[in-house]
Design a protein around this motif. Structure first.
Motif, mmCIF file in Angstrom:
data_model
loop_
_atom_site.group_PDB
_atom_site.id
_atom_site.type_symbol
_atom_site.label_atom_id
_atom_site.label_comp_id
_atom_site.label_asym_id
_atom_site.label_seq_id
_atom_site.Cartn_x
_atom_site.Cartn_y
_atom_site.Cartn_z
ATOM 1 N N THR A 114 -2.882 0.564 -16.820
ATOM 2 C CA THR A 114 -1.766 0.878 -17.714
ATOM 3 C C THR A 114 -0.991 2.093 -17.224
ATOM 4 O O THR A 114 0.244 2.081 -17.182
ATOM 5 N N THR A 115 -1.701 3.136 -16.826
ATOM 6 C CA THR A 115 -1.040 4.354 -16.365
ATOM 7 C C THR A 115 -0.229 4.104 -15.104
ATOM 8 O O THR A 115 0.944 4.494 -15.008
ATOM 9 N N ILE A 116 -0.843 3.430 -14.131
ATOM 10 C CA ILE A 116 -0.149 3.176 -12.873
ATOM 11 C C ILE A 116 1.044 2.248 -13.087
ATOM 12 O O ILE A 116 2.122 2.449 -12.509
ATOM 13 N N PHE A 117 0.875 1.238 -13.955
ATOM 14 C CA PHE A 117 1.979 0.310 -14.197
ATOM 15 C C PHE A 117 3.162 1.022 -14.848
ATOM 16 O O PHE A 117 4.317 0.810 -14.462
ATOM 17 N N ILE A 118 2.905 1.856 -15.834
ATOM 18 C CA ILE A 118 3.990 2.574 -16.510
ATOM 19 C C ILE A 118 4.732 3.473 -15.526
ATOM 20 O O ILE A 118 5.972 3.508 -15.505
ATOM 21 N N ILE A 119 3.979 4.192 -14.690
ATOM 22 C CA ILE A 119 4.631 5.040 -13.689
ATOM 23 C C ILE A 119 5.444 4.194 -12.714
ATOM 24 O O ILE A 119 6.579 4.527 -12.366
ATOM 25 N N GLY A 120 4.875 3.062 -12.283
ATOM 26 C CA GLY A 120 5.599 2.180 -11.377
ATOM 27 C C GLY A 120 6.866 1.627 -11.996
ATOM 28 O O GLY A 120 7.902 1.512 -11.326
ATOM 29 N N LEU A 121 6.806 1.291 -13.277
ATOM 30 C CA LEU A 121 7.990 0.762 -13.958
ATOM 31 C C LEU A 121 9.083 1.820 -14.041
ATOM 32 O O LEU A 121 10.265 1.533 -13.802
ATOM 33 N N ILE A 122 8.688 3.051 -14.359
ATOM 34 C CA ILE A 122 9.675 4.139 -14.431
ATOM 35 C C ILE A 122 10.294 4.384 -13.063
ATOM 36 O O ILE A 122 11.522 4.499 -12.926
ATOM 37 N N MET A 123 9.447 4.452 -12.032
ATOM 38 C CA MET A 123 9.947 4.715 -10.689
ATOM 39 C C MET A 123 10.847 3.600 -10.182
ATOM 40 O O MET A 123 11.745 3.839 -9.372
ATOM 41 N N LEU A 170 -9.150 10.019 -10.768
ATOM 42 C CA LEU A 170 -9.071 9.947 -9.314
ATOM 43 C C LEU A 170 -8.425 8.642 -8.883
ATOM 44 O O LEU A 170 -7.541 8.629 -8.020
ATOM 45 N N TRP A 171 -8.847 7.524 -9.497
ATOM 46 C CA TRP A 171 -8.266 6.229 -9.152
ATOM 47 C C TRP A 171 -6.806 6.144 -9.585
ATOM 48 O O TRP A 171 -5.989 5.506 -8.915
ATOM 49 N N ILE A 172 -6.465 6.768 -10.704
ATOM 50 C CA ILE A 172 -5.063 6.794 -11.134
ATOM 51 C C ILE A 172 -4.217 7.513 -10.087
ATOM 52 O O ILE A 172 -3.132 7.058 -9.706
ATOM 53 N N ILE A 173 -4.703 8.647 -9.602
ATOM 54 C CA ILE A 173 -3.956 9.397 -8.584
ATOM 55 C C ILE A 173 -3.804 8.571 -7.313
ATOM 56 O O ILE A 173 -2.717 8.487 -6.724
ATOM 57 N N ILE A 174 -4.908 7.937 -6.876
ATOM 58 C CA ILE A 174 -4.842 7.094 -5.681
ATOM 59 C C ILE A 174 -3.851 5.948 -5.880
ATOM 60 O O ILE A 174 -3.038 5.641 -5.007
ATOM 61 N N GLY A 175 -3.915 5.301 -7.042
ATOM 62 C CA GLY A 175 -3.002 4.198 -7.334
ATOM 63 C C GLY A 175 -1.559 4.635 -7.377
ATOM 64 O O GLY A 175 -0.665 3.937 -6.879
ATOM 65 N N VAL A 176 -1.296 5.796 -7.960
ATOM 66 C CA VAL A 176 0.076 6.310 -8.029
ATOM 67 C C VAL A 176 0.592 6.615 -6.628
ATOM 68 O O VAL A 176 1.751 6.317 -6.299
ATOM 69 N N LEU A 177 -0.250 7.223 -5.786
ATOM 70 C CA LEU A 177 0.163 7.489 -4.415
ATOM 71 C C LEU A 177 0.503 6.195 -3.672
ATOM 72 O O LEU A 177 1.493 6.132 -2.939
ATOM 73 N N ALA A 178 -0.333 5.171 -3.868
ATOM 74 C CA ALA A 178 -0.047 3.870 -3.254
ATOM 75 C C ALA A 178 1.268 3.313 -3.770
ATOM 76 O O ALA A 178 2.073 2.776 -3.015
ATOM 77 N N LEU A 179 1.485 3.464 -5.072
ATOM 78 C CA LEU A 179 2.696 2.935 -5.680
ATOM 79 C C LEU A 179 3.930 3.668 -5.186
ATOM 80 O O LEU A 179 4.971 3.065 -4.912
ATOM 81 N N LEU A 180 3.833 4.989 -5.062
ATOM 82 C CA LEU A 180 4.960 5.764 -4.547
ATOM 83 C C LEU A 180 5.296 5.345 -3.130
ATOM 84 O O LEU A 180 6.475 5.242 -2.764
ATOM 85 N N GLY A 181 4.279 5.114 -2.311
ATOM 86 C CA GLY A 181 4.533 4.612 -0.975
ATOM 87 C C GLY A 181 5.176 3.247 -0.984
ATOM 88 O O GLY A 181 6.100 2.956 -0.232
ATOM 89 N N LEU A 182 4.691 2.386 -1.885
ATOM 90 C CA LEU A 182 5.250 1.044 -2.021
ATOM 91 C C LEU A 182 6.713 1.101 -2.421
ATOM 92 O O LEU A 182 7.553 0.371 -1.903
ATOM 93 N N LEU A 183 7.051 2.008 -3.340
ATOM 94 C CA LEU A 183 8.418 2.095 -3.833
ATOM 95 C C LEU A 183 9.351 2.809 -2.878
ATOM 96 O O LEU A 183 10.571 2.738 -3.032
ATOM 97 N N SER A 184 8.801 3.498 -1.897
ATOM 98 C CA SER A 184 9.653 4.284 -1.009
ATOM 99 C C SER A 184 10.194 3.484 0.166
ATOM 100 O O SER A 184 11.082 3.923 0.851
ATOM 101 N N ARG A 185 9.655 2.259 0.370
ATOM 102 C CA ARG A 185 10.016 1.502 1.584
ATOM 103 C C ARG A 185 10.235 0.044 1.253
ATOM 104 O O ARG A 185 9.538 -0.826 1.729
ATOM 105 N N LEU A 186 11.217 -0.257 0.400
ATOM 106 C CA LEU A 186 11.435 -1.647 0.009
ATOM 107 C C LEU A 186 12.634 -2.234 0.748
ATOM 108 O O LEU A 186 13.509 -1.533 1.150
#
Length: 255
Positions: free
Chosen positions: A158-167, A239-255
């Motif tokens: 839920t946390t990672i998805f919400i951050i991903g949606l905002i980003m 810890l997993w939330i932070i790892i997931g957010v970092l992965a998501l930020l990388g995913l969103l930075s190179r589309l």
């Protein structure tokens, strides 16, 4: 659901062959196309990129093929890392066929939406629509199949998805249609594939076991380890939330 206790890459590949093959394709195609720049690799790229004008001309395979292609190494790495992070639990729960249906079904819906709502000159590539489709399956579980996901994993997703949606809406050069409709696709596909599935277990192994129902004893070599790891899993949520957010930020930075 995000505990990784595989002892080697080989064991990971044995446990999650679909995720492993997808990652190999991601990185292999990047190597062929971008690093080695082989002629047939460049031809694969030209034939596979999602170009709305060419789709309108009848090249409908481009509604699927962009999921295998990436713009540069970081794009391929972050997509692959996101798949390794979020894919194994679903592959184990669903099985190979249902997992592939969810992954490519969400990717197809995402790319159809991109074709319908973006201009004809729009071009895209990457697996972000498929990965957001996995989020859709998870969110459906959190909403309607709570017995399939533990509370800690639900919090992480839920946390990672919400951050991903905002980003998705605040970062530039994002294929918003792919993210939104990939998620919707995964959410709609979820009730079709979540029947008769068992919750994910990081200790389940696809090897010879014995079942009580067959009159034999099932031996779990990790039975004591489970008791120690469950509290640790709860403490490691952030810890997993932070790892997931970092992965998501990388995913969103190179589309």
């Amino acid at each position: 659901m995000f505990i990784r206790n595989e002892r080697s890459v080989k064991e990971f590949m044995e446990l999650y062959p679909v995720v492993s093959i997808l990652v190999i394709i991601h990185l292999g195609l990047w190597l062929i196309i971008n690093a080695l720049q082989l002629p047939f690799g460049l031809m694969i790229r030209d034939l596979g990129v999602g170009v709305n004008f060419l789709i309108a001309q009848g090249e409908y395979w481009r509604l699927i093929t962009p999921v295998f292609l990436h713009g540069d190494l970081m794009h391929a790495l972050f997509n692959s890392f996101s798949l390794v992070l979020f894919g194994p639990a679903l592959e184990q729960m669903l099985g190979k066929g249902k997992f592939l249906f969810a992954y490519f079904g969400a990717a197809f819906i995402a790319n159809v939406a991109t074709f319908l709502f973006e201009p004809l000159g729009y071009a895209h590539l990457g697996a972000s629509g498929a990965i957001f489709g996995l989020f859709g399956v998870y969110v459906f579980m959190i909403s309607f199949r709570k017995h399939l996901i533990d509370e800690g994993s639900a919090q992480i997703v839920t946390t990672i998805f919400i951050i991903g949606l905002i980003m998705t809406f605040i970062r530039p050069n994002i294929n918003i249609q792919a993210h939104i409709f990939g998620f919707i696709g995964g959410f709609l596909i979820a009730p079709l594939i979540l029947n008769n599935v068992r919750p994910y277990s990081p200790w389940r192994r696809p090897r010879r076991t014995y079942d009580y129902d067959d009159g034999e004893i099932q031996f779990d070599p990790n039975r004591w380890q489970k008791r120690r790891l469950i509290p640790d899993k709860v403490r490691k949520n952030w810890l997993w939330i932070i790892i997931g957010v970092l992965a998501l930020l990388g995913l969103l930075s190179r589309l």
